[in-house]
Motif scaffolding. Structure first.
Motif, short mmCIF file in Angstrom:
data_model
loop_
_atom_site.label_atom_id
_atom_site.label_comp_id
_atom_site.label_asym_id
_atom_site.label_seq_id
_atom_site.Cartn_x
_atom_site.Cartn_y
_atom_site.Cartn_z
N GLY A 95 -18.93 -13.16 11.10
CA GLY A 95 -18.30 -13.34 9.81
C GLY A 95 -17.52 -12.16 9.30
N ILE A 96 -17.10 -11.24 10.17
CA ILE A 96 -16.30 -10.11 9.72
C ILE A 96 -15.00 -10.61 9.09
CG2 ILE A 96 -14.99 -9.73 11.86
CD1 ILE A 96 -15.39 -6.71 11.34
N SER A 97 -14.47 -9.88 8.15
CA SER A 97 -13.32 -10.34 7.38
C SER A 97 -11.99 -9.92 8.02
CB SER A 97 -13.39 -9.76 5.96
OG SER A 97 -14.58 -10.14 5.31
N PHE A 98 -11.06 -10.82 8.03
CA PHE A 98 -9.66 -10.57 8.41
C PHE A 98 -9.53 -9.75 9.69
CE2 PHE A 98 -9.80 -10.78 3.68
CZ PHE A 98 -9.15 -11.99 3.54
N PRO A 99 -10.09 -10.23 10.81
CA PRO A 99 -10.03 -9.45 12.05
C PRO A 99 -8.62 -9.34 12.64
CG PRO A 99 -10.91 -11.65 12.47
CD PRO A 99 -10.81 -11.51 10.98
N TYR A 100 -7.68 -10.18 12.19
CA TYR A 100 -6.33 -10.16 12.76
C TYR A 100 -5.31 -9.50 11.84
CZ TYR A 100 -8.78 -13.86 15.31
OH TYR A 100 -9.71 -14.58 16.02
N ILE A 101 -5.77 -8.77 10.84
CA ILE A 101 -4.87 -8.14 9.87
C ILE A 101 -3.80 -7.32 10.59
CG2 ILE A 101 -6.40 -6.15 9.62
CD1 ILE A 101 -5.54 -5.99 6.67
N THR A 102 -2.56 -7.39 10.11
CA THR A 102 -1.46 -6.67 10.72
C THR A 102 -0.76 -5.79 9.69
OG1 THR A 102 0.02 -8.54 10.31
CG2 THR A 102 -1.03 -8.45 12.46
N PHE A 103 -0.21 -4.67 10.15
CA PHE A 103 0.40 -3.67 9.27
C PHE A 103 1.82 -3.36 9.71
CE2 PHE A 103 -4.02 -2.96 8.41
CZ PHE A 103 -4.06 -2.51 7.09
N VAL A 104 2.67 -3.08 8.71
CA VAL A 104 4.00 -2.55 8.96
C VAL A 104 4.24 -1.36 8.04
CG1 VAL A 104 4.98 -4.75 9.74
CG2 VAL A 104 5.09 -4.12 7.30
N SER A 105 5.15 -0.50 8.47
CA SER A 105 5.51 0.69 7.68
C SER A 105 6.99 0.64 7.35
CB SER A 105 5.19 1.95 8.49
OG SER A 105 5.75 3.10 7.86
N MET A 106 7.37 1.28 6.25
CA MET A 106 8.76 1.48 5.87
C MET A 106 9.06 2.98 6.02
SD MET A 106 7.17 -1.03 4.28
CE MET A 106 7.35 -2.77 3.96
N PRO A 107 9.39 3.43 7.23
CA PRO A 107 9.42 4.88 7.51
C PRO A 107 10.51 5.65 6.78
CG PRO A 107 10.24 3.62 9.39
CD PRO A 107 9.66 2.63 8.43
N VAL A 114 0.84 -1.19 0.00
CA VAL A 114 0.00 0.00 0.00
C VAL A 114 0.88 1.24 0.00
CG1 VAL A 114 -1.84 1.25 1.20
CG2 VAL A 114 -1.74 -1.26 1.33
N VAL A 115 0.55 2.19 -0.87
CA VAL A 115 1.22 3.48 -0.89
C VAL A 115 0.16 4.56 -0.78
CG1 VAL A 115 2.82 5.02 -2.09
CG2 VAL A 115 3.01 2.54 -2.40
N THR A 116 0.34 5.46 0.18
CA THR A 116 -0.51 6.64 0.31
C THR A 116 0.40 7.85 0.49
OG1 THR A 116 -0.71 6.71 2.73
CG2 THR A 116 -2.15 5.17 1.56
N THR A 117 -0.19 9.00 0.61
CA THR A 117 0.62 10.19 0.82
C THR A 117 1.23 10.24 2.20
OG1 THR A 117 -1.43 11.36 1.37
CG2 THR A 117 -0.58 11.63 -0.86
N SER A 118 0.95 9.25 3.05
CA SER A 118 1.57 9.17 4.38
C SER A 118 2.70 8.17 4.45
CB SER A 118 0.52 8.84 5.45
OG SER A 118 -0.01 7.54 5.24
N GLY A 119 2.88 7.30 3.46
CA GLY A 119 3.97 6.34 3.52
C GLY A 119 3.74 5.10 2.69
N ILE A 120 4.68 4.15 2.82
CA ILE A 120 4.61 2.85 2.16
C ILE A 120 4.39 1.80 3.24
CG2 ILE A 120 5.87 1.13 0.80
CD1 ILE A 120 7.34 3.38 -0.55
N TYR A 121 3.44 0.91 3.00
CA TYR A 121 3.04 -0.06 4.01
C TYR A 121 2.90 -1.45 3.38
CZ TYR A 121 1.62 4.41 6.00
OH TYR A 121 1.62 5.70 6.43
N ALA A 122 3.00 -2.45 4.24
CA ALA A 122 2.66 -3.83 3.87
C ALA A 122 1.72 -4.36 4.93
CB ALA A 122 3.90 -4.69 3.76
N ALA A 123 0.77 -5.19 4.51
CA ALA A 123 -0.20 -5.76 5.43
C ALA A 123 -0.31 -7.26 5.17
CB ALA A 123 -1.57 -5.09 5.27
N THR A 124 -0.37 -8.02 6.25
CA THR A 124 -0.66 -9.45 6.16
C THR A 124 -2.13 -9.63 6.52
OG1 THR A 124 1.61 -10.03 6.80
CG2 THR A 124 -0.08 -11.74 7.04
N LEU A 125 -2.93 -10.04 5.54
CA LEU A 125 -4.38 -10.10 5.76
C LEU A 125 -4.76 -11.08 6.86
CD1 LEU A 125 -5.78 -9.95 2.11
CD2 LEU A 125 -6.08 -8.25 3.90
N ASP A 126 -4.15 -12.26 6.85
CA ASP A 126 -4.52 -13.28 7.83
C ASP A 126 -3.26 -13.88 8.44
OD1 ASP A 126 -5.61 -15.23 9.38
OD2 ASP A 126 -6.51 -16.38 7.75
N PRO A 127 -2.73 -13.29 9.51
CA PRO A 127 -1.50 -13.82 10.12
C PRO A 127 -1.70 -15.17 10.79
CG PRO A 127 -2.38 -12.00 11.41
CD PRO A 127 -3.18 -12.06 10.15
#
Length: 684
Positions: free
Chosen positions: A473-485, A431-444
């Motif tokens: 049945g909510i989706s991916f409740p354990y999703i985790t995020f990291v940033s590349m600051p 993921v890239v936004t105007t706040s940074g570059i991120y990676a997410a693991t949908l289901d750790p």
């Protein structure tokens, strides 16, 4: 008195251990000398079963050579046994979650004007198109040029798609070329429809002659020419189908045969009009992101089966707020390979959404066609596991979806956030936004990075997502995020034109001035902020590791770890071979990891000159992800750059980003301009 280890048959004990994740195996091994001895004697069997439990193999009957062949990751090819196989694969998951290390590599030394990129790790190819025209194929290991089409043939800011040896790029807004990897080219299978024209043939002859010394590796031959009767704006290739969309109609081709197989009418539904931001393909469906809505169509008959309108303040019963403060705190200190875990928790506030009229900018679907991830122009994401549940009427969108947004940092940078790029592969998001570059693991929990059995049994606050929502049945409740600051400069982020994710690496376009051997020079010129030298690559403990688990601990038990356990009253020992084992991840650590935060499909939309969605006054250029792009921009996310400096609208692009600098360094020119950066999460 219950039976002891010595009284139970070894076969029974091994069957019991087959249900334990590696975190629990390590904890058990540390409890006594007898358990440790048992692990040493049966190590291969124990970790063969563990590899199956963690889904690193497909069957317990799979032999180690077969597992290596089925998962041809280079770092697994030399492992001698199941213990090392499981250990290395598990460490890869930890590295992506910010619990290990990464390395960085750069691809430059050629004209620094990269626009789109595609990666073929099987054949070792890096394919890029250029801001000023042309297409180049590099050797992924040596960065040497294998093949090239020059700027007189491939237009400026060309979109690029690639999969399974088929290379696709747009010639103009009505014609798209398909080429075939030379080593896979079979003359007898060349399509009889949409045949290449003389321009393609001549360009192939010229390139083949010029790079005869490198062939046939990395060379391509003309395959077909796909033309539409109207101006098109968005493209996506997911083998074997290629999708191209105009403002009102979408066309689906079968690339191997060159046949037009489906036309989808009225892709903007009943809306009065608008723009096409992105398109995507799955096994069963066609997806269109427009100004007014995300629409899903059947690939069987072209009928719309799902519509989710844009411009909503809330899409889910549960909204997850990702805290950016840990990344902000590290921005002036982080090295180019540093990965920082981010905390996340549900919120009921709408304050983290700074744009009231956000539209869907991009969408991606898992390879099996079940799970959907979409991005809104204000940087929010909506993820839905098995979205066909919604189509069948089994669950509402609000109950199934998890909505994700980023909070305004308390440490500063309280301005609006906009989406730039999105990609989805191998269960992970780039993921890239105007706040940074991120990676997410949908289901750790999928590979056992988190143990769902530990966090779901009566521990309602572990992940803070209400267990009632999980049960519904909510989706991916354990999703985790990291940033590349390290990659935080908003001026550069708005120009990221492509990102691609593989199982072990994250490739993206970034300016060459940020290379370690260049950065001090440009800091002195005031072109890059920050004045603190970055720490060595992989040094991410301290502030960024919010989960409290020192990265130096690694995955395995050291002598110091055993000594500490013994001091605490546990008679554990290291095994006789001096090897290590995985860290225990109990409920508390699982909670800490989630509290700390933390594929390639991509679709791209091609904006017509002067057209494009807008949010909060910022022009939203459709950019393609890894595999999708509009004629002007590569979509994994969207560029929000008012001056359209990425050229996504198809207009003539501006000149170089920075003026030439002459500081007397003619013998050692410091380069600028977009090149390919690669963050490698491979275990070291």
């Amino acid at each position: 008195m219950p039976p002891s280890l010595e009284t139970l048959p070894a076969e029974l004990v091994l069957r019991i251990l087959a249900f334990l994740p590696v975190q629990s195996l390590r904890a058990l091994r540390l409890t006594s000398r007898s358990w440790n001895t048992f692990f040493v004697e049966h190590q291969s069997t124990i970790y063969h079963y563990a590899s199956l439990l963690h889904r690193f193999i497909d069957s317990v009957n799979q032999l180690l050579p077969e597992a290596k062949a089925a998962h041809p990751l280079p770092f697994l090819q030399d492992v001698p046994d199941w213990y090392q196989y499981c250990r290395q694969y598990f460490q890869l998951q930890r590295n992506w979650a910010g619990k290990g290390s990464a390395t960085v590599r750069y691809y430059d030394g050629h004209p620094n004007d990269v626009h789109r990129l595609k990666v073929d790790e099987e054949y070792g190819l890096l394919i890029v198109t250029h801001e000023f025209g042309g297409l180049t194929v590099f050797d992924l290991e040596t960065a040497g040029i294998l093949w090239h089409l020059d700027s007189t043939y491939v237009r400026r800011y060309a979109h690029c798609e690639y999969e399974k040896g088929y290379l696709i790029f747009d010639r103009n807004h009505t014609a798209t070329e398909a080429w075939r990897l030379e080593v896979l080219y079979e003359p007898s299978t060349v399509p009889r429809q949409c045949v290449p024209d003389e321009a393609q043939i001549e360009a192939w002859r010229k390139a083949s002659h010029q790079y005869a010394h490198t062939g046939p590796r990395g060379h391509f031959r003309p395959w077909c020419l796909m033309e539409t009767p109207e101006f098109t704006r968005a493209y996506r290739f997911v083998y074997p189908n290629f999708l191209v969309a105009s403002l009102r109609k979408a066309y689906l081709w079968d690339v191997p045969t060159g046949r037009l197989t489906l036309e989808v009418d009225n892709v903007q539904g009943n809306s009065a009009g608008g723009d096409i931001n992105y398109v995507e393909l799955s096994v069963f469906h066609i997806f269109v992101c427009s100004t007014s809505a995300l629409r899903v169509f059947s690939k069987t008959n072209g009928q719309m089966v799902l519509e989710i309108p844009s411009y909503q303040l809330q899409y889910s019963d549960v909204r997850l707020a990702v805290q950016l403060d840990p990344a902000v705190a590290r921005r002036k200190l982080a090295g180019p390979s540093e990965v920082v875990a981010l905390p996340a928790e549900p919120t009921s506030t709408t304050a983290l959404y700074t744009a009231s009229y956000a539209e869907f900018s991009a969408v991606h679907v898992s390879r099996d066609g079940k799970d959907l991830v979409t991005q809104l122009s204000d940087s929010r994401m909506v993820v839905i596991r098995d979205f066909a549940r919604v189509i069948r009427g089994e669950i509402s969108v609000r109950a199934a979806a998890l909505e994700i947004g980023k909070t305004i940092p308390r440490l500063g940078n309280s301005d609006e956030h906009f989406s730039i790029y999105l990609t989805y592969e191998h269960g992970r998001l780039g993921v890239v936004t105007t706040s940074g570059i991120y990676a997410a693991t949908l289901d750790p929990t999928y590979h056992g990075l988190l143990d769902a059995d530990l966090v779901d049994t009566g521990k309602k606050e572990v992940f803070r997502v209400p267990m009632e929502a999980v049960r519904k049945g909510i989706s991916f409740p354990y999703i985790t995020f990291v940033s590349m600051p390290f990659y935080h400069d908003r001026r550069q982020l708005s120009k990221v034109t492509c990102i691609q994710i593989t199982e072990t690496k994250l490739y993206f376009v970034w300016d060459a001035m940020y290379k370690p051997d260049n950065i001090d020079f440009f800091r002195q010129l005031g072109m890059i902020g920050g004045n603190t030298p970055p720490p060595p690559d992989g040094d991410n403990d301290e502030d960024e590791d919010n989960d409290g688990d020192d990265l130096a601990e690694g995955l395995f038990t050291t002598e110091a770890t055993v000594a500490a356990a013994q001091a605490a009253g546990v008679q554990g020992t290291a095994d006789s071979e001096g090897d290590e084992d995985w860290d225990t991840q109990d409920v508390a650590e699982s909670q800490a990891l989630v509290a700390s935060g933390s594929g390639t499909h991509t679709a791209a939309a091609v904006d017509a000159p002067g057209a494009g969605p807008s949010t909060a006054g910022a022009a939203v250029d459709a950019a393609d992800d890894d595999d999708n792009d509009d004629n002007n921009d590569d979509h994994d996310d969207w560029d929000y750059d008012d001056d359209d400096s990425d050229g996504s609208d198809g207009d003539d692009p501006p000149g170089p980003q920075h003026p030439p600098i002459d500081l007397g360094r003619s013998q050692n020119v410091v380069s600028t301009g977009p090149i390919v950066f690669c963050l490698d999460f491979t275990p070291q």
